[in-house]
Design an enzyme around this catalytic site. Structure first.
Site, mmCIF file in Angstrom:
data_model
loop_
_atom_site.group_PDB
_atom_site.id
_atom_site.type_symbol
_atom_site.label_atom_id
_atom_site.label_comp_id
_atom_site.label_asym_id
_atom_site.label_seq_id
_atom_site.Cartn_x
_atom_site.Cartn_y
_atom_site.Cartn_z
ATOM 1 N N LYS A 80 0.843 -1.201 0.000
ATOM 2 C CA LYS A 80 0.000 0.000 0.000
ATOM 3 C C LYS A 80 0.875 1.248 0.000
ATOM 4 C CE LYS A 80 -3.908 1.990 2.632
ATOM 5 N NZ LYS A 80 -4.759 1.795 3.819
ATOM 6 N N SER A 155 -9.516 1.655 3.430
ATOM 7 C CA SER A 155 -8.696 2.453 2.534
ATOM 8 C C SER A 155 -7.664 1.661 1.752
ATOM 9 C CB SER A 155 -7.982 3.546 3.336
ATOM 10 O OG SER A 155 -7.091 2.984 4.272
ATOM 11 N N SER A 179 -9.636 -0.807 7.540
ATOM 12 C CA SER A 179 -9.131 -0.548 6.194
ATOM 13 C C SER A 179 -8.447 -1.712 5.495
ATOM 14 C CB SER A 179 -8.181 0.661 6.210
ATOM 15 O OG SER A 179 -8.901 1.846 6.402
#
Length: 464
Positions: A80, A155, A179
């Site tokens: 990420k 997210s 997330s």
């Protein structure tokens, strides 16, 4: 034989060992898969296929001599974008960030690199990581591979979509309120949000964790073995502990397991989600677990004050931006941040104290149980263009009442697929454990993975 891009990390490593497959072949196959999906999916940021291929060649040489670098040598991975990798800017999902190359790897990135994993790319996230969505002012809209009209969640949006689409077996995401678990639920994959500090985070923050996002529990265990352990950059990191992450399934017989079908606040649980979670709970009961109902413990006031806490925190950052940069932030997030302006000191203190109140309530409610089952999300995925399941800036957290409390209490919690809606939307089962019992959560997830039965085939890229 399993198609290469669908092979688990464990399968790839076994094939490398027997020399029936090389890391070069694996990386080429995964890149080929990405090239078919990515024009529509938009899950990646800063792909680096050239260096990935070079790293695969070096890995191939090591395997040829029987001397792999580490436990993940030659296995493709994505990370990420808010987990720093040296030389790559960290935009935090927003066009308001100055793009400055990271000076060094964050701890988790450094450790997978040391273990020999090959970093293919970073993955997308929404502005400041404060949406359960693939919407971003910096990245293109990330979509869900099960249906491009659906939201991948967030997210860790790109990571969830990439795992389901076959962008290699391993992906790292972050979780401060759900997330990694929400995109895991909505993309039909597995994830573990570990106990706070189990995987070091730089910079650390209240409730923030890094977790593996994979198709199988076994692959998540491989990642955990590689990335856990203290690091001075994370003052919350836990001391080194000898954990056998490869331990087999945990037999549910005799376990006392709570079943929570109402979080006490937020969106009501969708009927198809409820049915899937109840069906999963029956599997545990049939195997000898004692299943008892657990009443929701997160009140609407607690959820409201948590929203206020994050708004004030984000307003402190947002208000320091120039007007031009503020204008570049996703409008939904900009409006949400402004909700933290002009909040009294008393209200701020109440929201800070609420963190401890949620922590206490979560521990108190779950302590009588060995584990707790619940929906990961009360609802299935939603339109790709929406920021949240409510699409309402005044009700932004209505979908995280099952996930967020375990960030505040620092307890481990996994999400594993337990079914699909009539439309084919994946449904996640959350399995939460006591603080520090990350291995227990993984082992019980391993058991459920084998007990749940066959899953739908993974989605294929669109033909056109």
């Amino acid at each position: 034989m399993t198609i290469i891009h669908d092979m688990t990390a464990a399968e790839l490593l076994a094939a490398y060992k027997t020399k029936s497959l090389s890391p070069v072949e694996a990386i080429d196959a995964v890149i080929g898969r990405i090239e078919k999906w990515e024009p529509k999916l938009k899950a990646l940021y800063a792909p680096d296929f050239g260096n990935a291929r070079k790293a695969a060649q070096e890995s191939e040489k090591r395997w040829r001599t029987g001397a792999p670098q580490g436990s993940l040598d030659g296995v493709p991975i994505t990370i990420k974008e808010n987990i720093a990798t040296k030389g790559v800017p960290v935009p935090l999902g927003t066009a308001a960030t100055d793009l400055v190359a990271a000076a060094s790897d964050a701890p988790a990135a450094a450790r997978v690199r040391q273990a020999g994993a090959i970093i293919l790319a970073k993955t997308t996230m929404p502005d400041f990581g404060m949406l359960s969505s693939g919407r971003s002012s910096f990245h293109p809209l990330t979509r869900n591979p099960w249906n491009l009209a659906w939201n991948p969640g967030g997210s860790s949006a790109g990571a969830g979509a990439a795992a389901a689409a076959g962008y290699g077996p391993l992906h790292l995401g972050t979780d401060i309120g759900g997330s990694v678990r929400l995109p895991a639920s909505w993309n039909g994959i597995f994830t573990l949000k570990p106990s706070l500090g189990r995987i070091p985070v730089d910079p650390p923050f209240l409730g923030r964790a890094i977790g593996p996002m994979t198709r199988t529990v076994g692959d998540a265990a491989l990642v955990m073995a590689a990335v856990c352990g203290p690091d001075a950059r994370d003052h919350t990191s836990l001391p080194a502990t000898d954990i056998d992450w490869s331990a087999g399934p945990l037999d549910p017989k005799g376990l006392k397991i709570g079943l929570m079908l109402d979080a006490g606040s937020g969106l009501p649980v969708d009927a198809e989600v409820k049915d899937a979670v109840e069906k999963a709970a029956r599997l545990f009961a049939d195997a000898g677990a004692v299943i008892e109902p657990l009443e929701g413990f997160l009140s609407p006031e607690m959820l409201h004050l948590q929203d206020l806490f994050w708004r004030v925190r984000s307003w402190a950052d947002f208000s320091g931006l120039s007007h031009a940069k503020q204008a570049s932030v996703l409008p939904f997030i900009a409006d949400w941040c402004r909700g933290g302006a002009d909040v009294s000191g008393v209200a701020v203190m109440r929201s800070i104290n609420n963190y401890m109140a949620i922590r206490a309530a979560t521990v108190r409610a779950t302590m009588p149980f060995d584990f707790v089952l619940s929906p990961t999300s009360p609802v299935p995925t939603y339109p790709a263009e929406w920021e949240t399941p409510t699409n309402d800036v005044n009700r932004p957290l209505e979908h995280i009442s099952f996930t967020m409390p375990f960030n505040m209490s620092e307890q481990p919690a996994a999400s594993i697929n337990c079914g699909y809606t009539g439309e084919g939307k994946p449904i996640g089962l959350q399995i939460a454990g006591r603080r520090f019992d990350d291995l227990g959560v993984l082992r019980l997830s391993r058991w459920f993975e084998s007990a749940r039965g066959p899953q739908k085939p993974w989605p294929e890229p669109p033909v056109a």
